[in-house]
Scaffold this active site. Structure first.
Site, PDB file in Angstrom:
ATOM      1  N   GLU A 423       3.663  84.728  38.627  1.00  0.00           N
ATOM      2  CA  GLU A 423       2.842  84.473  39.818  1.00  0.00           C
ATOM      3  C   GLU A 423       3.078  83.076  40.371  1.00  0.00           C
ATOM      4  O   GLU A 423       2.136  82.362  40.719  1.00  0.00           O
ATOM      5  CB  GLU A 423       1.357  84.693  39.499  1.00  0.00           C
ATOM      6  CG  GLU A 423       1.060  86.125  39.103  1.00  0.00           C
ATOM      7  CD  GLU A 423      -0.431  86.440  38.922  1.00  0.00           C
ATOM      8  OE1 GLU A 423      -1.252  85.507  39.012  1.00  0.00           O
ATOM      9  OE2 GLU A 423      -0.751  87.623  38.698  1.00  0.00           O
ATOM     10  N   GLU A 530       2.476  92.959  34.583  1.00  0.00           N
ATOM     11  CA  GLU A 530       1.104  92.663  34.137  1.00  0.00           C
ATOM     12  C   GLU A 530       0.157  93.649  34.810  1.00  0.00           C
ATOM     13  O   GLU A 530       0.321  93.960  35.981  1.00  0.00           O
ATOM     14  CB  GLU A 530       0.765  91.228  34.539  1.00  0.00           C
ATOM     15  CG  GLU A 530      -0.523  90.715  33.952  1.00  0.00           C
ATOM     16  CD  GLU A 530      -0.757  89.238  34.297  1.00  0.00           C
ATOM     17  OE1 GLU A 530       0.194  88.429  34.200  1.00  0.00           O
ATOM     18  OE2 GLU A 530      -1.878  88.912  34.685  1.00  0.00           O
TER      19      GLU A 530
HETATM   20  C1  GAL Z   1      -3.125  87.137  36.369  1.00  0.00           C
HETATM   21  C2  GAL Z   1      -2.392  85.985  35.699  1.00  0.00           C
HETATM   22  C3  GAL Z   1      -2.784  85.852  34.248  1.00  0.00           C
HETATM   23  C4  GAL Z   1      -4.271  85.899  34.127  1.00  0.00           C
HETATM   24  C5  GAL Z   1      -4.784  87.184  34.706  1.00  0.00           C
HETATM   25  C6  GAL Z   1      -6.267  87.376  34.564  1.00  0.00           C
HETATM   26  O1  GAL Z   1      -3.071  87.072  37.735  1.00  0.00           O
HETATM   27  O2  GAL Z   1      -1.011  86.196  35.758  1.00  0.00           O
HETATM   28  O3  GAL Z   1      -2.286  84.653  33.730  1.00  0.00           O
HETATM   29  O4  GAL Z   1      -4.808  84.808  34.785  1.00  0.00           O
HETATM   30  O5  GAL Z   1      -4.469  87.191  36.069  1.00  0.00           O
HETATM   31  O6  GAL Z   1      -6.684  88.540  35.191  1.00  0.00           O
END
Ligand code: GAL
Length: 836
Positions: A423, A530
């Site tokens: 991100e 993710e």
């Molecule tokens: C994502 C991020 C992670 C964590 C997660 C929590 O956007 O890549 O590091 O912060 O959100 O939901």
């Protein structure tokens, strides 16, 4: 006789302050250098000097994380996002003697990771500063060593400027440290690179690239012997070459070994060969270097997803931060292994190292246990996410850090894909107007590019160019694996995508965009880097279970709910995420999706979304911070473990009479499940094609509930839960009843509060006090409660929804560790862990 005894004692004492030969890293030149350090929290510039008096400092063994020993405080500069634990500056010092007889050898110190901004000194001489807290690095000590005398290594660690992380980082020399004594003619650090070509059932051709350093003052005529052994240590291939390397020269040699009928590395059978590289001078071996290696073929396919050894495999992975719960960031191999065992038992087959270079031990374990690893470099590039983060160092350090990571890790068979960022803010379309000063452009973008190439790339945005630069660097160092990035801007206009440099398109979240991937990115393979971000507190249930809680309501507005808890029914998640079942459905039903890495496998310290203080650890885990599975664990087990009959009924059966309770069951290998309350059937339920659970809404009455799953009328599994009475006793269950006497091994003891009949009391909060005798000590305590402000380093812990955890560590002695656990009004618990 007396004289001999004295001599022996003398030799023993001397050996004690010498480099310990006992524990060596797989590559046997490196000796464990973690014992007997002095530590002081605070800054003193004189501490680098050999004559500095550190007698009052604390003595400890590394790895060490000073933050985990501290108190949670709202005003700690890390903020709750960083775990609300302290930072600061700390110093480490170690005195050691190197044999006079070793004069002429090279001495090297290697740190697997120091968080952060470490400066290393030998005998008062500064060797260097390394800002990135997750990178492995080392220094040549040779010019400053006093042979046969005391030498002083000092390390200053600076984690004072915070926040510099979006999660808990830990503080100090939190990974292992190694000392190598090398012949001047030797294999370079991370000096082997093995690739497998033309792999088939019948044969494979291994290409071995070995980098040799001749740091002697004469040309070296040497023999380079590489031996391939199988799992039984049998030599199955060999290459030998003679060559001359001029003095002062680094040289890369290519060798080849053919393997007949290769055993392939897979998730089910992670078969490891070893390549032993020997450097021989005049027939004498002067250096030996081991490279464990797995042979496998794989690709990411735009239509079929991930293919391993010719078979389609869905990546059922999880993201993991590096902390080990109550042990903090301090690396412990058994603690990492336990996490992986718990995940493997769930059926998980992939780990994404979020969002930074992992500890080498994690990768070694993934090689041995069979996980598909995404190795990630950075959470940010030039644009910062927190005030003092790595973006401050990016321009100067990214080439070095990225190179070192790839070169360190590229032999691991468990690694299948590199991620160059998570991100990163450079992805966004509003960053298209970004410009660089000429100096910065030179520093950041021109790596390895001719003016010609730059002209051709001229159409790209600065951020696309940077993407391409990083991806090109990786591919130059490792042409065998694809490059991706975790992107939360799914639009093809994303500067990272537009670079064309990402081999695999990676989305963080944005399930609604999955279906459009084949259209938006024709011919490209795809992975969900993710997903989910479900929020759950183990043991807490909010009904009705079919109403959703999407928390926080706005990411930029403080969120408050008096419970400081999140429901375990898969009915609570972050707005950018989805329910577990939602994402799973997409991933399962679409071949083009290579798989997903769920956020997260375990809860971690920091980022207590949706809450702020006093919450201080995450709610995202499938497993809580103490290592206790939440109910959702069994959803995945029922999906990913067809080899195991799963039936998981929840929640517990201690409610207010008359209350309507939603009972859920996850199950597999069965056609139906029947629920009974006090013997009366509540109906038979079956999952529809795209369902993952069944549910009953029943009126609570004390007694017992029972679920029975059946296939073709035959019972597959049963589970019964009884209403628990008052807390009466403590049960202790060590995960290992025998551990080794290496001073590092652990036994994780689950502590349960039971009623007099042995039922778990699901709401018990008793404060349990531990006493430990003999061969061990308490390494940490926890209960998985994200809001507990109790210390992790303590001899007592409150139960949370009936459970807590005490971690026992061996103290170097053998025998046994005797543990007792006591709480007011309860019958005490006892356990013995053998140590040998
Ligand atoms: C994502 C991020 C992670 C964590 C997660 C929590 O956007 O890549 O590091 O912060 O959100 O939901």
């Amino acid at each position: 006789m007396k004289k001999l005894l004295l001599l022996l004692i003398g030799a023993f004492l001397l050996a004690g302050c010498r480099v310990s030969e006992e524990r060596a890293r797989n590559n046997r030149r490196q000796q464990d250098f973690t014992a007997d350090w002095a530590f002081c929290l605070g800054d003193d510039t004189l501490a680098a000097r050999p004559d500095y008096n550190d007698a009052a400092w604390r003595r400890l063994n590394l790895p060490h994380d000073w933050a985990i020993e501290g108190e949670f405080e709202q005003n700690n500069p890390s903020g709750t996002s960083g775990g609300a634990l302290p930072g600061g500056v700390g110093w480490y010092r170690k005195t050691f003697v190197v044999d006079k007889a070793d004069k002429g050898k090279l001495l090297r110190i290697d740190f697997d990771g120091v968080y952060m901004n470490s400066t290393v000194y030998i005998n008062g001489h500064k060797l260097g500063t390394r800002p990135y807290g997750y990178i492995s690095f080392g220094y040549d000590l040779t010019p400053y060593i006093k042979w046969g005398e005391k030498n002083l290594l000092a390390v200053r660690v600076d984690n004072a400027e915070q926040p510099n992380s979006r999660w808990y980082s830990g503080c100090g020399i939190y990974r292992n440290v190694w000392l190598s004594k090398l012949h001047p003619v030797h294999v370079a650090q991370w000096g082997t690179f093995v690739t497998a070509e033309e792999v088939s059932k019948n044969s494979a051709r291994l290409l071995l690239r070995t980098t040799l350093d001749n740091e002697s003052d004469a040309d070296a005529a040497l023999e380079l012997v590489s031996e391939l052994t199988d799992e039984n240590g049998v030599v199955v291939g060999k290459a030998s070459d003679t060559l001359t390397i001029a003095k002062g020269i680094r040289h890369e040699t290519l060798q080849e070994i053919s393997v007949a009928d290769p055993e392939l590395w897979s998730i089910e059978r992670p078969y490891l060969y070893n390549i032993k590289t020997e450097v021989r001078l005049a027939g004498k071996t002067v250096d030996t270097y081991d490279t464990p290696y797995g042979i496998r073929t794989f690709c990411f396919d735009a239509e079929k997803g991930f293919i391993l050894n010719g078979k389609q495999v869905k990546i059922n992975g999880v993201c993991m931060h590096h902390d080990l719960g109550c042990l903090g960031a301090a690396v412990n191999t058994r603690a990492i292994e336990r996490q992986l065992e718990i995940l493997k038992e769930m059926g998980c087959n992939g780990i994404r190292c979020a969002h930074n270079p992992p500890a080498p031990e994690l990768l070694e374990l993934c090689d041995r246990m069979g996980f598909i690893v995404m190795d990630e470099t950075f959470d940010m590039w030039r644009k910062k996410k927190t005030a003092y983060d790595y973006s401050r160092y990016f321009n100067e350090w990214h080439e070095r850090d990225l190179t070192d990571l790839i070169v360190r890790d590229r032999n691991h068979p468990s690694i299948f894909i590199w991620s160059i960022g998570n991100e990163v803010l450079e992805q966004w379309t509003d960053a298209k107007a970004d410009t660089l000063s000429p100096e910065e452009a030179n520093l950041v973008l021109n790596f390895g590019r001719s003016p010609d190439m730059l002209a051709r790339e001229g159409e790209m945005s600065v951020n696309s160019l940077l993407t391409k630069k990083l991806a090109d660097m990786v591919k130059k160092l490792d042409p065998t694996r694809p490059v991706t990035a975790g992107c939360n801007e799914p639009n093809p206009y994303n500067h990272l995508f537009r670079s064309g440099a990402l081999d695999v398109i990676g989305f963080n979240y944005h399930d609604d965009w999955f279906a459009g991937v084949p259209r938006n990115f024709p011919g490209k393979s795809f992975i969900v880097t993710e997903s989910v971000s479900g929020l759950m507190t183990r043991g807490y249930y909010r009904m009705p279970s079919d109403s959703m809680y999407i928390w926080p309501e706005r990411w930029d507005k403080p969120f408050y709910d008096a419970s400081f808890s999140c429901s375990s029914y898969d009915n609570c998640h972050a707005p950018w995420g989805n329910r577990h079942e939602g994402t799973l459905r997409h991933v399962k039903n679409n071949d083009f999706i290579s798989g997903q890495y769920i956020w997260t496998g375990f809860d971690y310290i920091g980022e207590p979304t949706p809450y702020g203080w006093p919450a201080r650890s995450s709610y995202f885990g499938i497993v809580d911070l103490a290592g206790f599975p939440k109910d959702i664990y069994y959803l995945y087990q029922s999906e990913w473990r067809p080899d195991k009959n799963v039936l998981h009924l929840f929640p517990h059966w201690n409610w207010t009479p008359g209350q309507d309770i939603d009972l859920w069951a996850y199950y597999n290998n069965a056609d139906e499940v029947e629920l009974f309350v006090n013997g009366a059937s509540q109906g038979v339920r079956s999952k529809g094609k795209d369902d993952f659970h069944v549910m009953w809404r029943v009126r609570y009455e004390p007694g017992s509930i029972k679920a029975v799953s059946r296939k073709g009328g035959k019972v597959v599994a049963e589970q019964e839960i009884s209403t628990a009475g008052e807390p009466a006793q403590i049960r202790l269950a060590p995960d290992k009843s025998t551990i080794s006497a290496d001073g590092k091994d652990l036994s994780f003891v689950t502590v349960e509060i039971l009623d007099k009949d042995g039922n778990l009391c699901p709401n018990a909060e008793n404060d349990v006090t531990f006493a430990v005798a003999d061969a061990g000590f308490i390494a940490g305590v926890d209960n998985g409660n994200p809001v507990s402000l109790e210390k992790f380093k303590a001899n007592h812990r409150k139960a949370f929804y009936g459970k807590c955890l005490v971690v026992l560590q061996n103290n170097g002695q053998s025998g046994s560790i005797r543990l007792t656990a006591a709480a007011d009004g309860l019958k005490q618990g006892a356990a013995v862990v053998k140590v040998n």
